[in-house]
Design a protein around this motif. Structure first.
Motif, PDB file in Angstrom:
ATOM      1  N   ASP A  54       0.668  -1.260   0.028  1.00 24.87           N
ATOM      2  CA  ASP A  54      -0.008   0.026  -0.027  1.00 24.87           C
ATOM      3  C   ASP A  54       0.959   1.247  -0.114  1.00 24.87           C
ATOM      4  O   ASP A  54       0.601   2.215  -0.713  1.00 24.87           O
ATOM      5  CB  ASP A  54      -0.975  -0.189   1.107  1.00 24.87           C
ATOM      6  N   VAL A  55       1.932   1.217   0.680  1.00 23.48           N
ATOM      7  CA  VAL A  55       2.907   2.332   0.606  1.00 23.48           C
ATOM      8  C   VAL A  55       3.460   2.420  -0.816  1.00 23.48           C
ATOM      9  O   VAL A  55       3.377   3.586  -1.383  1.00 23.48           O
ATOM     10  CB  VAL A  55       4.067   2.042   1.474  1.00 23.48           C
ATOM     11  N   ALA A  56       3.734   1.415  -1.513  1.00 23.36           N
ATOM     12  CA  ALA A  56       4.156   1.622  -2.927  1.00 23.36           C
ATOM     13  C   ALA A  56       2.953   2.011  -3.680  1.00 23.36           C
ATOM     14  O   ALA A  56       3.265   2.768  -4.684  1.00 23.36           O
ATOM     15  CB  ALA A  56       4.515   0.048  -3.342  1.00 23.36           C
ATOM     16  N   ASP A  57       1.840   1.728  -3.656  1.00 27.20           N
ATOM     17  CA  ASP A  57       0.715   2.385  -4.381  1.00 27.20           C
ATOM     18  C   ASP A  57       0.308   3.815  -4.122  1.00 27.20           C
ATOM     19  O   ASP A  57       0.035   4.376  -4.765  1.00 27.20           O
ATOM     20  CB  ASP A  57      -0.852   1.508  -3.772  1.00 27.20           C
ATOM     21  N   LEU A  58       0.741   4.115  -2.817  1.00 32.04           N
ATOM     22  CA  LEU A  58       0.549   5.359  -2.441  1.00 32.04           C
ATOM     23  C   LEU A  58       1.698   6.401  -3.501  1.00 32.04           C
ATOM     24  O   LEU A  58       1.302   7.346  -3.735  1.00 32.04           O
ATOM     25  CB  LEU A  58       1.041   5.796  -0.863  1.00 32.04           C
ATOM     26  N   PHE A  59       2.719   5.859  -3.509  1.00 29.59           N
ATOM     27  CA  PHE A  59       3.735   6.553  -4.217  1.00 29.59           C
ATOM     28  C   PHE A  59       3.466   6.587  -5.858  1.00 29.59           C
ATOM     29  O   PHE A  59       3.621   7.522  -6.493  1.00 29.59           O
ATOM     30  CB  PHE A  59       5.298   6.048  -4.078  1.00 29.59           C
ATOM     31  N   LEU A  61       0.341   6.785  -6.820  1.00 24.89           N
ATOM     32  CA  LEU A  61      -0.575   7.509  -6.806  1.00 24.89           C
ATOM     33  C   LEU A  61      -0.552   9.009  -6.718  1.00 24.89           C
ATOM     34  O   LEU A  61      -1.187  10.004  -6.956  1.00 24.89           O
ATOM     35  CB  LEU A  61      -1.900   7.314  -5.826  1.00 24.89           C
ATOM     36  N   THR A  62       0.884   9.441  -6.202  1.00 27.08           N
ATOM     37  CA  THR A  62       1.342  10.552  -6.288  1.00 27.08           C
ATOM     38  C   THR A  62       1.887  11.243  -7.420  1.00 27.08           C
ATOM     39  O   THR A  62       2.711  10.418  -8.218  1.00 27.08           O
ATOM     40  CB  THR A  62       2.433  10.771  -4.901  1.00 27.08           C
ATOM     41  N   PRO A  63       1.524  12.435  -7.633  1.00 23.99           N
ATOM     42  CA  PRO A  63       2.139  13.226  -8.788  1.00 23.99           C
ATOM     43  C   PRO A  63       3.678  13.140  -9.059  1.00 23.99           C
ATOM     44  O   PRO A  63       4.182  13.230  -7.936  1.00 23.99           O
ATOM     45  CB  PRO A  63       1.679  14.603  -8.892  1.00 23.99           C
ATOM     46  N   HIS A  64       4.227  13.028 -10.102  1.00 25.21           N
ATOM     47  CA  HIS A  64       5.740  12.877 -10.244  1.00 25.21           C
ATOM     48  C   HIS A  64       6.177  13.998  -9.381  1.00 25.21           C
ATOM     49  O   HIS A  64       7.290  13.678  -8.645  1.00 25.21           O
ATOM     50  CB  HIS A  64       5.877  13.087 -11.571  1.00 25.21           C
ATOM     51  N   GLU A  65       5.885  15.093  -9.457  1.00 28.65           N
ATOM     52  CA  GLU A  65       6.596  16.197  -9.003  1.00 28.65           C
ATOM     53  C   GLU A  65       6.436  16.487  -7.088  1.00 28.65           C
ATOM     54  O   GLU A  65       7.133  17.043  -6.445  1.00 28.65           O
ATOM     55  CB  GLU A  65       6.098  17.713  -9.395  1.00 28.65           C
ATOM     56  N   GLN A  66       5.727  15.400  -6.814  1.00 28.73           N
ATOM     57  CA  GLN A  66       5.398  15.609  -5.270  1.00 28.73           C
ATOM     58  C   GLN A  66       6.202  14.286  -4.605  1.00 28.73           C
ATOM     59  O   GLN A  66       6.134  14.234  -3.556  1.00 28.73           O
ATOM     60  CB  GLN A  66       3.747  15.706  -4.878  1.00 28.73           C
ATOM     61  N   ARG A  67       6.646  13.408  -5.317  1.00 27.70           N
ATOM     62  CA  ARG A  67       7.175  12.282  -4.933  1.00 27.70           C
ATOM     63  C   ARG A  67       8.418  12.247  -4.061  1.00 27.70           C
ATOM     64  O   ARG A  67       8.589  11.739  -2.989  1.00 27.70           O
ATOM     65  CB  ARG A  67       7.385  11.004  -6.236  1.00 27.70           C
ATOM     66  N   ALA A  68       9.209  13.392  -4.364  1.00 24.14           N
ATOM     67  CA  ALA A  68      10.544  13.397  -3.825  1.00 24.14           C
ATOM     68  C   ALA A  68      10.102  14.028  -2.388  1.00 24.14           C
ATOM     69  O   ALA A  68      10.795  13.618  -1.266  1.00 24.14           O
ATOM     70  CB  ALA A  68      11.365  14.423  -4.317  1.00 24.14           C
ATOM     71  N   GLY A  69       9.304  15.100  -2.139  1.00 27.51           N
ATOM     72  CA  GLY A  69       8.892  15.451  -0.871  1.00 27.51           C
ATOM     73  C   GLY A  69       8.255  14.327  -0.047  1.00 27.51           C
ATOM     74  O   GLY A  69       8.489  14.408   1.102  1.00 27.51           O
ATOM     75  N   LEU A  70       7.518  13.651  -0.557  1.00 32.33           N
ATOM     76  CA  LEU A  70       6.923  12.426   0.251  1.00 32.33           C
ATOM     77  C   LEU A  70       8.052  11.477   0.418  1.00 32.33           C
ATOM     78  O   LEU A  70       7.950  10.943   1.757  1.00 32.33           O
ATOM     79  CB  LEU A  70       5.751  11.695  -0.816  1.00 32.33           C
ATOM     80  N   ALA A  71       8.813  11.101  -0.272  1.00 33.45           N
ATOM     81  CA  ALA A  71       9.949  10.300  -0.147  1.00 33.45           C
ATOM     82  C   ALA A  71      10.805  10.756   1.312  1.00 33.45           C
ATOM     83  O   ALA A  71      11.116   9.885   2.089  1.00 33.45           O
ATOM     84  CB  ALA A  71      10.777   9.946  -1.081  1.00 33.45           C
ATOM     85  N   HIS A  72      11.099  12.112   1.276  1.00 38.29           N
ATOM     86  CA  HIS A  72      11.885  12.648   2.246  1.00 38.29           C
ATOM     87  C   HIS A  72      11.164  12.482   3.619  1.00 38.29           C
ATOM     88  O   HIS A  72      11.694  12.415   4.838  1.00 38.29           O
ATOM     89  CB  HIS A  72      12.032  14.052   1.863  1.00 38.29           C
ATOM     90  N   ALA A  84      10.328  -3.409  -3.559  1.00 37.79           N
ATOM     91  CA  ALA A  84       9.943  -4.597  -4.363  1.00 37.79           C
ATOM     92  C   ALA A  84       8.721  -4.480  -4.846  1.00 37.79           C
ATOM     93  O   ALA A  84       8.272  -5.061  -6.041  1.00 37.79           O
ATOM     94  CB  ALA A  84      10.157  -5.711  -3.170  1.00 37.79           C
ATOM     95  N   GLU A  85       7.629  -3.741  -4.223  1.00 35.59           N
ATOM     96  CA  GLU A  85       6.272  -4.030  -4.711  1.00 35.59           C
ATOM     97  C   GLU A  85       5.907  -2.743  -5.611  1.00 35.59           C
ATOM     98  O   GLU A  85       4.762  -2.671  -6.140  1.00 35.59           O
ATOM     99  CB  GLU A  85       5.248  -3.703  -3.330  1.00 35.59           C
ATOM    100  N   MET A  86       6.897  -1.754  -5.870  1.00 37.76           N
ATOM    101  CA  MET A  86       6.794  -0.616  -6.636  1.00 37.76           C
ATOM    102  C   MET A  86       6.713  -0.563  -8.013  1.00 37.76           C
ATOM    103  O   MET A  86       7.503  -1.392  -8.556  1.00 37.76           O
ATOM    104  CB  MET A  86       7.782   0.461  -5.918  1.00 37.76           C
ATOM    105  N   ASN A  87       6.026   0.229  -8.847  1.00 29.05           N
ATOM    106  CA  ASN A  87       6.029   0.175 -10.093  1.00 29.05           C
ATOM    107  C   ASN A  87       7.203   0.623 -10.736  1.00 29.05           C
ATOM    108  O   ASN A  87       8.208   1.336  -9.813  1.00 29.05           O
ATOM    109  CB  ASN A  87       5.036   1.249 -10.812  1.00 29.05           C
TER     110      ASN A  87
END
Length: 467
Positions: A54-59, A61-72, A84-87
């Motif tokens: 589900d964490v992989a799904d969250l990323f 579903l997150t727009p490209h430009e916001q992924r870095a902030g979420l990852a931080h 391992a679960e991520m696209n």
């Protein structure tokens, strides 16, 4: 400050998943809003209860430009299980933001097949830096995997397995499993090997647990096993798992030695991937991944659209041969798209069935002739019924018996052509070692368009229709 003195982070009471186990839009929005407002503790508190998938799904579903902030914000939750679960495309985005050492630490936590999936798409220089940062044993395993062809069993297999000699007893195996903490913990069966490390049998864990310790493992094991060559295509691997209902299978190198294993969880992913690829290739849509970069998607689709433009020009040239007939009886221009369009639909139906049959080994050289005759019977029956319907409709609307006979006959001819082409085109491409899912649709559509126009306009010319 002790744990008891840490301030509590208040998070909104949200149900993360809907009834279909998908992340709710309002939950995703709440996480991203918290990240955007700098409330990283709140974002982390929301994400922490989620399963790695589900964490992989969250990323995703997150727009490209916001992924870095979420990852931080949730960096400590991005473990190997999440990656391992991520696209693939989303994972590449995040991997690009990590240092080679961080990627190496991540790869060291993963099974070999998952580590290879992360490293194989990196730029060569970055790949070398990551490999240099790895432990020598991990580096050797990943380098060996990268030496095998893409989408082969060698790339798919795990090196982490349990193999024991055939002269051991059940007690020896149990003692070995309990006495070595470095052994993998995720396995369903033990592989039994000879002195040359060639697999001679398998033994399910349930058999080991239910058998007295003094019994030789050779008396418990099953000597019937499905061995996977290291260079076998992953699609063929999936078919073997499906056909023989396997949970895991040994992978052997060119000398027959045991080098790894493939488990059913990896194969489920491959079955889904291959099925989706075939459906998308039939339409020329490429991978069809919504996370694929726009530029790459445009390039992939444009190639096939240009090819289709060429085939459309071929079909239009057929129409050009009958300009005089169309000029004499303009109604033909109104009706001829019906014949070509219905033929294209019929051809696509047959093509989808045949491509699937080839992919699943249902259609082989031994039953190709039967398949051709079967589809011809179906096409003739459908063509006759559609011909009668369009013929009757044409007569009711336009009151022209000759035109009704011509369009009914053309409909039958084009449907039979579509059925024949829908089988012969993919079978021929398969014989030529060309993926029928990639190229068949273009040829079949061209065939039905040209035959639809030619049969309808040609019969109209021979019949002498005029306004």
């Amino acid at each position: 400050m002790s744990d008891s003195e840490l301030p509590e982070v208040e998070t909104p009471e949200l149900d993360e998943l809907d009834e279909d186990d998908r992340l709710r839009p309002e939950f995703v929005r709440a996480v991203l809003d918290a990240v955007e407002e700098g409330e990283t503790d709140a974002a982390r508190a929301l994400v922490e209860p989620l399963h790695p998938a589900d964490v992989a799904d969250l990323f995703e579903l997150t727009p490209h430009e916001q992924r870095a902030g979420l990852a931080h914000a949730v960096a400590d939750l991005l473990d190997a299980d999440v990656f391992a679960e991520m696209n693939d495309y989303v994972r590449e985005d995040l991997i690009d933001a990590l240092t080679p050492t961080e990627v190496a630490d991540l790869a060291a936590e993963l099974d070999t097949d998952d580590a290879v999936a992360i490293i194989e798409d990196m730029e060569p220089e970055d790949q070398r830096e990551v490999l240099r940062a790895l432990d020598p044993d991990d580096r050797a395993a990943i380098e060996e995997a990268l030496s095998y062809p893409e989408e082969s069993a060698g790339r798919l297999m795990q090196r982490e397995l349990i193999a024991v000699p055939e002269h051991w007893t059940v007690g020896d195996v149990i003692t070995y499993l309990r006495g070595h903490e470095e052994l993998t913990t995720d396995f369903w069966e033990v592989f039994v090997v000879d002195p040359q490390h060639k697999p001679v049998g398998t033994c399910a864990l349930s058999w080991i647990l239910r058998t007295p310790r003094w019994v030789p493992i050779a008396d418990v094991m099953s000597r019937e096993q499905t061995l996977i060559p290291v260079d076998m295509d992953q699609e063929e691997v999936a078919l073997r798992f499906q056909k023989y209902a396997l949970i895991s299978a040994a992978v052997t190198d060119w000398s027959g030695r045991l080098v790894g294993m493939i488990t059913v969880d990896d194969v489920v992913h491959i079955i889904q991937q291959e099925a989706g690829e075939d459906a998308l290739r039939l339409s020329g849509a490429g991978e069809g991944d919504i996370n694929q970069p726009v530029r790459l998607t445009v390039r992939t689709r444009m190639i096939w659209l240009i090819v289709n433009l060429g085939t459309a020009m071929v079909a239009s040239s057929i129409v050009g041969l009958f300009q005089d007939t169309i000029a004499a009886f303009a109604l033909l221009a109104v009706l001829m798209p019906i014949v070509s369009g219905m033929g294209g639909n019929a051809g696509t139906q047959t093509l989808a069935v045949v491509v699937r049959a080839l992919a699943t080994n249902q259609l082989t050289s031994s039953n190709t002739r039967w398949m051709i005759l079967r589809e011809l019977r179906i096409a003739a029956a459908n063509g006759t019924m559609l011909g009668l319907l369009i013929g009757a409709g044409t007569y009711l609307v336009f009151g022209n018996a000759d035109l009704s006979i011509v369009i009914a006959t053309a409909m039958l001819i084009n449907n039979v052509t579509a059925g024949l082409g829908g089988v012969l085109v993919p079978v021929t491409l398969d014989k030529m070692n060309v993926d029928p899912a990639v190229s068949s649709a273009v040829f079949v559509t061209t065939l039905t368009d040209t035959m639809g126009f030619f049969s309808f306009l040609g019969l109209a010319t021979l019949w002498g229709l005029h306004g």
